[in-house]
Design a protein around this motif. Structure first.
Motif, mmCIF file in Angstrom:
data_model
loop_
_atom_site.group_PDB
_atom_site.id
_atom_site.type_symbol
_atom_site.label_atom_id
_atom_site.label_comp_id
_atom_site.label_asym_id
_atom_site.label_seq_id
_atom_site.Cartn_x
_atom_site.Cartn_y
_atom_site.Cartn_z
ATOM 1 N N ALA A 195 4.459 3.144 -2.790
ATOM 2 C CA ALA A 195 4.057 4.408 -2.170
ATOM 3 C C ALA A 195 2.652 4.323 -1.594
ATOM 4 C CB ALA A 195 4.146 5.538 -3.200
ATOM 5 N N MET A 196 1.737 3.658 -2.299
ATOM 6 C CA MET A 196 0.368 3.521 -1.811
ATOM 7 C C MET A 196 0.327 2.690 -0.530
ATOM 8 S SD MET A 196 -2.754 4.455 -2.381
ATOM 9 C CE MET A 196 -2.779 4.972 -4.106
ATOM 10 N N ILE A 197 1.145 1.659 -0.454
ATOM 11 C CA ILE A 197 1.221 0.856 0.766
ATOM 12 C C ILE A 197 1.835 1.690 1.891
ATOM 13 C CG2 ILE A 197 2.190 -1.236 1.806
ATOM 14 C CD1 ILE A 197 2.252 -2.408 -1.078
ATOM 15 N N ALA A 198 2.829 2.505 1.543
ATOM 16 C CA ALA A 198 3.486 3.353 2.542
ATOM 17 C C ALA A 198 2.517 4.339 3.169
ATOM 18 C CB ALA A 198 4.653 4.106 1.898
ATOM 19 N N VAL A 199 1.670 4.979 2.353
ATOM 20 C CA VAL A 199 0.735 5.958 2.905
ATOM 21 C C VAL A 199 -0.304 5.273 3.779
ATOM 22 C CG1 VAL A 199 -1.012 6.005 1.051
ATOM 23 C CG2 VAL A 199 -0.499 8.079 2.338
ATOM 24 N N GLY A 200 -0.644 4.037 3.441
ATOM 25 C CA GLY A 200 -1.548 3.285 4.308
ATOM 26 C C GLY A 200 -0.914 2.976 5.651
ATOM 27 N N PHE A 201 0.353 2.596 5.629
ATOM 28 C CA PHE A 201 1.074 2.310 6.875
ATOM 29 C C PHE A 201 1.249 3.555 7.731
ATOM 30 C CE2 PHE A 201 2.731 -1.969 5.677
ATOM 31 C CZ PHE A 201 2.620 -2.574 6.924
ATOM 32 N N SER A 202 1.266 4.729 7.115
ATOM 33 C CA SER A 202 1.506 5.963 7.865
ATOM 34 C C SER A 202 0.273 6.473 8.595
ATOM 35 C CB SER A 202 2.038 7.050 6.930
ATOM 36 O OG SER A 202 1.032 7.473 6.025
ATOM 37 N N ALA A 203 -0.909 5.965 8.267
ATOM 38 C CA ALA A 203 -2.142 6.469 8.877
ATOM 39 C C ALA A 203 -2.144 6.362 10.403
ATOM 40 C CB ALA A 203 -3.351 5.757 8.279
ATOM 41 N N PRO A 204 -1.745 5.221 10.986
ATOM 42 C CA PRO A 204 -1.740 5.143 12.453
ATOM 43 C C PRO A 204 -0.803 6.156 13.107
ATOM 44 C CG PRO A 204 -1.672 2.942 11.507
ATOM 45 C CD PRO A 204 -1.460 3.903 10.386
ATOM 46 N N ALA A 205 0.247 6.560 12.417
ATOM 47 C CA ALA A 205 1.160 7.559 12.985
ATOM 48 C C ALA A 205 0.431 8.857 13.269
ATOM 49 C CB ALA A 205 2.327 7.799 12.034
ATOM 50 N N ALA A 206 -0.520 9.203 12.403
ATOM 51 C CA ALA A 206 -1.250 10.465 12.551
ATOM 52 C C ALA A 206 -2.467 10.341 13.452
ATOM 53 C CB ALA A 206 -1.682 10.971 11.178
#
Length: 406
Positions: A195-206
């Protein structure tokens, strides 16, 4: 050899990576001051220039909050990185011991996922440091996003290799997983790491304006988020029956609240994805829907926090392992729920209630909820300093050493 053990941390456990994780999480809570209290027109997050403008023209209370946040981010980012470096060195030495071989053949093998979990948090902390302290960072941010995704990708490889070794061992053979020792949520640590890796990957989306970058961020973070959710459900379900039969493992009891940080990081991931879908693909959601979504997440967190605190109180955990003389590296798992609940309270207040028009920003209700978030942050800060003093700052008899939780 036993005479040389002068502090609990000298008997190493991978769970000590949670010390780095907790310090990094507190840096994030201080960043909430900038994120929600400092205006940042032109980009989705505040940057150095926004903070300096607010500090120059803002009120005295705002200036004081900015200074406190600056110091808090710097101090806990330092502790985060310092602890990470120490843990990496200690883990490399630990790998040469028989205790490491025994760990790799026990339920506690999953504790190795604390390593990529802490790595992912440190990458997030590094990004916060750049936003807060580096001028003109936003002018090159589109180059940084692919680099960040590469970093998170490498961390994901580490995490999935450890998970593959663990699941490959316990699922391909019978009798190698001790079900009687599965009486906690300790096996949800892999889900937390993913989950922590997932939230890091999601940053560029925002934050990115490049369609390719946003698309890659959305798809990869979705895969990781779904994997984290599936692992969480399966690990929690299988653990409950063991806890009902054998009670909760005392040293692993803080893991009952690991659901709280998992929900926070996945919740932030979903919010980032929604923002990316809105700005890049014209997918629109309502503010009221976001408010209810965050309320549901917060409700689940409160339920698990209350459950965990109930069991910890009944077992006398705080008296022994926090305020007493006993030590366990699993105690650092206590920091994460308070950090996560603080962050989620900020998001619920600002992205939920304020955005939906339910309360006024900087009104009485707003400050009452913000005070709760700050109080939770202060609890986390107390726990970090208290546990650091117990495990790293005091000499202990050789008998009072930590035992890794399974």
């Amino acid at each position: 050899m036993s005479e040389a053990l002068k502090r609990p941390a000298d008997k190493y456990s991978p769970l000590y990576f949670l010390a780095s994780l907790g310090a990094g999480g507190i840096s994030v809570t201080f960043f909430m001051v900038f994120f929600f209290w400092v205006k940042h027109p032109g980009q989705p997050v505040p940057v150095f220039e926004d903070i300096m403008a607010a500090f120059t023209t803002g009120s005295v209370p705002l200036k004081a909050a900015i200074v406190i946040a600056w110091v808090g981010i710097a101090v806990f980012a330092f502790l985060n990185i310092k602890s990470l470096i120490w843990n990496i060195g200690a883990l490399n030495r630990f790998k040469k011991t028989d205790a490491y071989k025994a760990l790799r053949n026990s339920n506690a093998e999953s504790t190795l996922l604390a390593y990529p979990l802490a790595l992912a948090m440190t990458v997030n902390v590094g990004f916060i440091l750049g936003l807060v302290f580096v001028p003109q960072l936003w002018s090159v941010v589109e180059y940084l996003f692919p680099m960040a995704m590469v970093a998170f990708g490498l961390i994901a490889v580490i995490a999935f290799r450890i998970i593959a070794d663990f699941l490959g061992r316990v699922l391909s053979k019978g009798g190698v997983f001790d079900v009687t020792a599965h009486n906690s949520f300790a096996q949800m640590l892999p889900a937390f790491a993913i989950a922590m890796i997932a939230v890091g990957f999601s940053a560029p989306a925002a934050m990115s304006t490049a369609t390719v970058t946003v698309t890659a961020s959305l798809i990869i973070s979705t895969f990781l988020g779904v994997a984290a959710i599936l692992y969480t459900v399966l690990a929690a379900t299988s653990a409950i029956s063991s806890m009902l039969q054998h009670g909760t493992h005392r040293e692993a009891a803080p893991t009952l609240m690991v659901v709280v940080p998992i929900i926070t990081v996945l919740g932030i991931m979903f919010l980032r994805q929604d923002h990316g879908l809105h700005t890049t693909f014209e997918v629109h959601g309502g503010a009221g829907e976001t408010m209810i979504f965050l309320a549901r997440l917060l409700s689940v967190q409160v339920v698990f926090l209350l459950l965990g605190m109930l069991v910890l109180r009944r077992q006398g955990y705080f008296n022994d392992f926090v305020m007493g003389s006993k030590t366990s590296p699993g105690s650092y798992a206590l920091v994460c729920p308070f950090v996560a609940l603080s962050v989620m309270t900020h998001f619920f207040t600002n992205k939920g209630l304020v955005a939906a028009g339910a309360i006024a920003k900087f009104g009485v209700a707003y400050w009452a909820l913000s005070a709760i978030a700050i109080a939770l942050m202060l609890v986390a800060i107390f726990l970090v300093f208290r546990l650091n003093a117990q495990h790293f700052g005091k000499t202990k008899p050789s008998g009072a050493v930590a035992v890794p939780a399974e």
